[in-house]
Design a protein around this motif. Structure first.
Motif, PDB file in Angstrom:
ATOM      1  N   ALA A  48       0.834  -1.206   0.000  1.00  0.00           N
ATOM      2  CA  ALA A  48       0.000   0.000   0.000  1.00  0.00           C
ATOM      3  C   ALA A  48       0.866   1.251   0.000  1.00  0.00           C
ATOM      4  O   ALA A  48       0.603   2.203  -0.744  1.00  0.00           O
ATOM      5  N   GLU A  49       1.921   1.241   0.806  1.00  0.00           N
ATOM      6  CA  GLU A  49       2.835   2.395   0.852  1.00  0.00           C
ATOM      7  C   GLU A  49       3.445   2.652  -0.526  1.00  0.00           C
ATOM      8  O   GLU A  49       3.529   3.810  -0.973  1.00  0.00           O
ATOM      9  N   GLU A  50       3.864   1.562  -1.205  1.00  0.00           N
ATOM     10  CA  GLU A  50       4.483   1.708  -2.528  1.00  0.00           C
ATOM     11  C   GLU A  50       3.509   2.273  -3.556  1.00  0.00           C
ATOM     12  O   GLU A  50       3.865   3.142  -4.352  1.00  0.00           O
ATOM     13  N   VAL A  51       2.273   1.775  -3.544  1.00  0.00           N
ATOM     14  CA  VAL A  51       1.283   2.242  -4.520  1.00  0.00           C
ATOM     15  C   VAL A  51       0.942   3.705  -4.271  1.00  0.00           C
ATOM     16  O   VAL A  51       0.856   4.506  -5.210  1.00  0.00           O
ATOM     17  N   ILE A  52       0.761   4.084  -3.007  1.00  0.00           N
ATOM     18  CA  ILE A  52       0.445   5.475  -2.694  1.00  0.00           C
ATOM     19  C   ILE A  52       1.610   6.375  -3.090  1.00  0.00           C
ATOM     20  O   ILE A  52       1.414   7.446  -3.688  1.00  0.00           O
ATOM     21  N   LEU A  53       2.826   5.958  -2.785  1.00  0.00           N
ATOM     22  CA  LEU A  53       4.006   6.742  -3.165  1.00  0.00           C
ATOM     23  C   LEU A  53       4.082   6.906  -4.684  1.00  0.00           C
ATOM     24  O   LEU A  53       4.362   7.994  -5.187  1.00  0.00           O
ATOM     25  N   ALA A  54       3.788   5.829  -5.413  1.00  0.00           N
ATOM     26  CA  ALA A  54       3.787   5.899  -6.883  1.00  0.00           C
ATOM     27  C   ALA A  54       2.717   6.877  -7.375  1.00  0.00           C
ATOM     28  O   ALA A  54       2.959   7.640  -8.323  1.00  0.00           O
ATOM     29  N   CYS A  55       1.562   6.889  -6.739  1.00  0.00           N
ATOM     30  CA  CYS A  55       0.505   7.847  -7.111  1.00  0.00           C
ATOM     31  C   CYS A  55       0.976   9.277  -6.877  1.00  0.00           C
ATOM     32  O   CYS A  55       0.755  10.157  -7.717  1.00  0.00           O
ATOM     33  N   LEU A  56       1.629   9.513  -5.737  1.00  0.00           N
ATOM     34  CA  LEU A  56       2.130  10.855  -5.447  1.00  0.00           C
ATOM     35  C   LEU A  56       3.161  11.297  -6.477  1.00  0.00           C
ATOM     36  O   LEU A  56       3.109  12.420  -6.983  1.00  0.00           O
ATOM     37  N   PHE A  57       4.099  10.408  -6.805  1.00  0.00           N
ATOM     38  CA  PHE A  57       5.117  10.732  -7.807  1.00  0.00           C
ATOM     39  C   PHE A  57       4.456  10.990  -9.156  1.00  0.00           C
ATOM     40  O   PHE A  57       4.758  11.971  -9.834  1.00  0.00           O
ATOM     41  N   GLY A  58       3.581  10.093  -9.555  1.00  0.00           N
ATOM     42  CA  GLY A  58       2.944  10.216 -10.873  1.00  0.00           C
ATOM     43  C   GLY A  58       2.097  11.460 -11.007  1.00  0.00           C
ATOM     44  O   GLY A  58       2.212  12.192 -11.995  1.00  0.00           O
ATOM     45  N   LEU A  59       1.260  11.721 -10.013  1.00  0.00           N
ATOM     46  CA  LEU A  59       0.410  12.903 -10.098  1.00  0.00           C
ATOM     47  C   LEU A  59       1.211  14.188  -9.924  1.00  0.00           C
ATOM     48  O   LEU A  59       0.809  15.241 -10.410  1.00  0.00           O
ATOM     49  N   GLY A  60       2.356  14.090  -9.286  1.00  0.00           N
ATOM     50  CA  GLY A  60       3.237  15.252  -9.170  1.00  0.00           C
ATOM     51  C   GLY A  60       3.873  15.637 -10.494  1.00  0.00           C
ATOM     52  O   GLY A  60       4.444  16.713 -10.626  1.00  0.00           O
ATOM     53  N   HIS A  61       3.771  14.761 -11.478  1.00  0.00           N
ATOM     54  CA  HIS A  61       4.374  15.010 -12.801  1.00  0.00           C
ATOM     55  C   HIS A  61       3.339  14.817 -13.903  1.00  0.00           C
ATOM     56  O   HIS A  61       3.640  14.291 -14.958  1.00  0.00           O
ATOM     57  N   ARG A  62       2.131  15.247 -13.674  1.00  0.00           N
ATOM     58  CA  ARG A  62       1.054  14.964 -14.618  1.00  0.00           C
ATOM     59  C   ARG A  62       0.922  15.977 -15.743  1.00  0.00           C
ATOM     60  O   ARG A  62       0.226  15.732 -16.708  1.00  0.00           O
ATOM     61  N   SER A  63       1.586  17.117 -15.664  1.00  0.00           N
ATOM     62  CA  SER A  63       1.355  18.169 -16.662  1.00  0.00           C
ATOM     63  C   SER A  63       1.736  17.741 -18.082  1.00  0.00           C
ATOM     64  O   SER A  63       1.102  18.167 -19.040  1.00  0.00           O
ATOM     65  N   LEU A  64       2.734  16.890 -18.219  1.00  0.00           N
ATOM     66  CA  LEU A  64       3.132  16.436 -19.555  1.00  0.00           C
ATOM     67  C   LEU A  64       2.066  15.592 -20.232  1.00  0.00           C
ATOM     68  O   LEU A  64       2.028  15.481 -21.447  1.00  0.00           O
ATOM     69  N   SER A  65       1.171  15.014 -19.442  1.00  0.00           N
ATOM     70  CA  SER A  65       0.114  14.181 -20.015  1.00  0.00           C
ATOM     71  C   SER A  65      -1.083  15.008 -20.486  1.00  0.00           C
ATOM     72  O   SER A  65      -2.046  14.449 -21.008  1.00  0.00           O
ATOM     73  N   VAL A  66      -1.016  16.315 -20.322  1.00  0.00           N
ATOM     74  CA  VAL A  66      -2.094  17.237 -20.692  1.00  0.00           C
ATOM     75  C   VAL A  66      -3.415  16.737 -20.091  1.00  0.00           C
ATOM     76  O   VAL A  66      -4.284  16.225 -20.783  1.00  0.00           O
TER      77      VAL A  66
END
Length: 195
Positions: A153-171
């Protein structure tokens, strides 16, 4: 007493200027002379406070980790006081991660973490501290979580934080607020469904 205060002020100006400069031009493409000019200090002053760009990157990561930890502690206090629900806690945390004016810089820092063991270690330390807090939040959503399920659970949540922190390139097709609300609901639903 004034000298340490002056050094801290210069250090903060250098870090703030480095964030902007490195985000705009890249870590390796930014010259120390440009950084000195942007921070309104001498190149010598930079080298008195930092050994080089690597130390500046580590200081940025450490400063940002400290800021995130303060945000997480504030969210934890509000959650514990019953001011916000676990869904709102995740929503606010996700919004904080998405509000990143230096997104390009973080791509550079992550890449540097793969090339440079010291920077990679600083990032790993930050993630270890984040996992502990994220695990506490996960256990609020599902008190039965432990062992490998909690670590997952910690890994998945951390991955969500990283991914959503870099979402602007996905428009993105929806606002940060709506994304955070939906993602928080999905995270909590997933946590509650885990054995």
């Amino acid at each position: 007493m004034a000298a340490p205060q002056h050094e801290q002020t210069a250090r903060n100006r250098i870090l703030n200027a480095a964030r902007d400069l490195f985000a705009a031009h890249g870590f390796h493409q930014s010259a120390m002379a440009e950084l000195a000019s942007a921070a309104q200090v001498s190149v010598g002053q930079i080298y008195r406070l930092f050994k080089g760009k690597e130390d500046i990157i580590e200081a940025i990561v450490a400063s940002d980790a400290h800021d995130r930890e303060a945000i997480i502690l504030s969210l934890q206090a509000r959650l514990n006081a019953g001011e916000i629900s676990i869904e709102q806690t995740f929503e606010l945390l996700l919004l904080e991660m998405m509000d990143n004016p230096h997104e390009a810089l973080y791509f550079d820092i992550l890449a540097e973490g793969f090339r440079n063991a010291r920077v990679g270690g600083t990032i790993a330390d930050m993630c270890a501290r984040l996992r502990k807090s994220l695990g506490a939040f996960a256990c609020v959503a599902n008190p039965a979580l432990s062992g490998e399920a909690l670590k997952g659970a910690e890994e998945v949540i951390l991955a969500c934080l990283f991914g959503l922190g870099h979402r602007s390139l996905s428009v993105p097709a929806i606002s940060a607020q709506r994304t955070a609300k939906r993602a928080a609901s999905m995270i909590v639903a997933a946590l509650r469904s885990m054995d």
